[in-house]
Enzyme design. Structure first.
Site, mmCIF file in Angstrom:
data_model
loop_
_atom_site.group_PDB
_atom_site.id
_atom_site.type_symbol
_atom_site.label_atom_id
_atom_site.label_comp_id
_atom_site.label_asym_id
_atom_site.label_seq_id
_atom_site.Cartn_x
_atom_site.Cartn_y
_atom_site.Cartn_z
ATOM 1 N N ARG A 125 0.826 -1.199 0.000
ATOM 2 C CA ARG A 125 0.000 0.000 0.000
ATOM 3 C C ARG A 125 0.869 1.262 0.000
ATOM 4 N NH1 ARG A 125 -4.042 -3.523 2.782
ATOM 5 N NH2 ARG A 125 -3.125 -3.390 4.850
ATOM 6 N N CYS A 178 -3.404 -13.437 -4.229
ATOM 7 C CA CYS A 178 -3.196 -13.839 -2.831
ATOM 8 C C CYS A 178 -3.475 -15.325 -2.621
ATOM 9 C CB CYS A 178 -4.054 -12.999 -1.898
ATOM 10 S SG CYS A 178 -5.837 -13.154 -2.177
#
Length: 428
Positions: A238, A372
């Site tokens: 992020r 993921c």
């Protein structure tokens, strides 16, 4: 040595022994040849017990926890024949895990922000030697997921030791919230439950907690959110998006409660559109934007991203309504596959969403994209992205290749611990 150890024994195949020697901690049901009682007192193993694992030729391979109802029959916790599985053993392992987090994350906080260890994964299952146990820290609350019978039996030992470890280091922890609602528990014959652990601790009034990550405030619902409440593994990814976002129009797909979008806004984005199929997630993302004073930069759409992206490509008026054209698109989808049997279908899904995103980006635009699922290997994901770029008739310039944050360590020899791959590209 075999006759002197006080643990029941599991005799395994040569194939299992080879895997254990290579570093993998699992023995599967079909690799067990037979079980024998403890040589010291004739005690038979019961579910969740510590057992010794031997190859048929008598070579000791380690000691692990028995799971009688799981296809993964034994999970190794030690390869040191001198270990004894008392409180001191588990206290050492907990201390090592916390020391590792402090070493790898303790000095990486953004200037003026909270320590990165204030919100991090403290225990990551096999990667830390606690198979089936996950513990995440959210400021002064720990959230625990127990997925194996061995760890379930050890809870009364491990939880107090973990609290002692953190508090001895000056960390303020007011409770442990248990998310015992994962499907993995059913495979172990364990019940489903959620709630505060009351092992002599004062039980907090609420499972809502305000946390900070990268200097951004999040209002988390530990009881009802996905997983343990938040996706801590993307913390530094992020930040990477944040560094690219300045003056750009950002589209955050599969936004959940908005962490990528909020980081982009905090990084100076011109505008951010967050999209998720869950209205609950969108509502939480909007509230998080308000809490951080970023609501004027951010807008929200509840939609299925798999349908939303092609719609924007077809309808330029709709694209403008949504804040486009976009300069930076973030794709953080849920795992498209949770088994090896569906990997081809998943690869098609990753190719499609990346293709749809690339069609919306101009030359010079940026794409941050990830997977993921450990079944979707790095190379398989890269191939899907490359096919998407070819089909979209663009070339990609790689800026960064990243993985999960170091509080989710990748243990070599255990591919299941490497599950997150993250790429950032510029379209050229």
């Amino acid at each position: 040595m075999k006759q002197l150890r006080p643990y029941p024994q599991v005799i395994v195949t040569r194939k299992a022994a080879r895997s254990l020697k290579a570093g993998h901690p699992w023995v599967f049901e079909g690799e067990v040849l037979r079980m024998e009682p403890a040589p010291t007192d004739g005690r038979q193993a019961t579910n969740g017990d510590v057992v010794d694992v031997f190859e048929e030729n008598g070579t000791w391979q380690g000691a692990g926890l028995l799971s009688e109802k799981s296809k993964i029959r034994v999970r190794i916790v030690s390869r040191n024949a001198n270990d004894r599985f008392d409180e001191a053993f588990w206290a050492r392992k907990l201390q090592w895990a916390w020391d590792y987090r402090k070493a790898t994350m303790g000095n990486r906080a953004l200037p003026g922000c909270e320590p990165d260890t204030n919100c991090c994964r403290v225990i990551f299952s096999e990667a830390d030697g606690f198979p089936g146990l996950i513990v995440d820290r959210y400021e002064d609350v720990l959230v625990a997921q127990v997925g194996t019978v061995g760890m379930e039996r050890l809870r009364p030992t491990l939880y107090p030791l973990l609290l002692d470890t953190l508090r001895a280091d000056g960390q303020s922890i007011r409770g442990i919230y248990e998310r015992g609602d994962s499907p993995a528990r059913q495979k172990e014959g364990l019940d489903q439950h959620k709630g505060w652990w009351d092992g002599g601790e004062t039980i907090p009034d609420s499972a809502r907690v305000m946390v900070r990550e990268n200097g951004i405030v999040f209002d988390l619902d530990l009881e009802n959110s996905q997983k343990t409440g938040f996706f801590l593994d993307q913390k530094y990814n992020r930040r990477a998006v944040r560094q690219l976002a300045s003056s750009r129009r950002v589209l955050d797909c599969f936004c959940h409660v908005g962490p990528f979008g909020l980081n982009a806004a905090a990084g100076g984005a011109k505008s951010v559109r967050c999209v998720d199929v869950s209205q609950t997630a969108i509502d939480l993302a909007r509230e998080n934007a308000r809490l951080n004073g970023l609501g004027n930069l951010m807008s929200f759409t509840c939609a299925n991203v798999l349908e939303y992206l092609p719609e924007l490509a077809k309808d330029r008026a709709r694209l403008r309504e949504e804040g486009g054209p976009f300069d930076l698109i973030v794709l953080d989808p849920p795992a498209f596959t949770k088994s090896r049997s569906t990997i081809d279908h998943a690869a098609h899904g990753y190719r499609q969403i990346n293709y749809d995103a690339l069609r919306l980006l101009p030359r010079g635009g940026y794409l941050a994209t990830c997977s993921c699922s450990h079944f979707m290997t790095r190379d398989r994901l890269a191939a899907a992205i490359a096919e998407a770029a070819h089909d979209a008739n663009v070339q990609l310039k790689q800026i960064e290749e990243r993985q999960q944050a170091p509080d989710h360590p990748i243990l070599w020899g255990v591919p299941e611990t490497h599950y997150l791959d993250f790429f950032i590209f510029q379209v050229v």
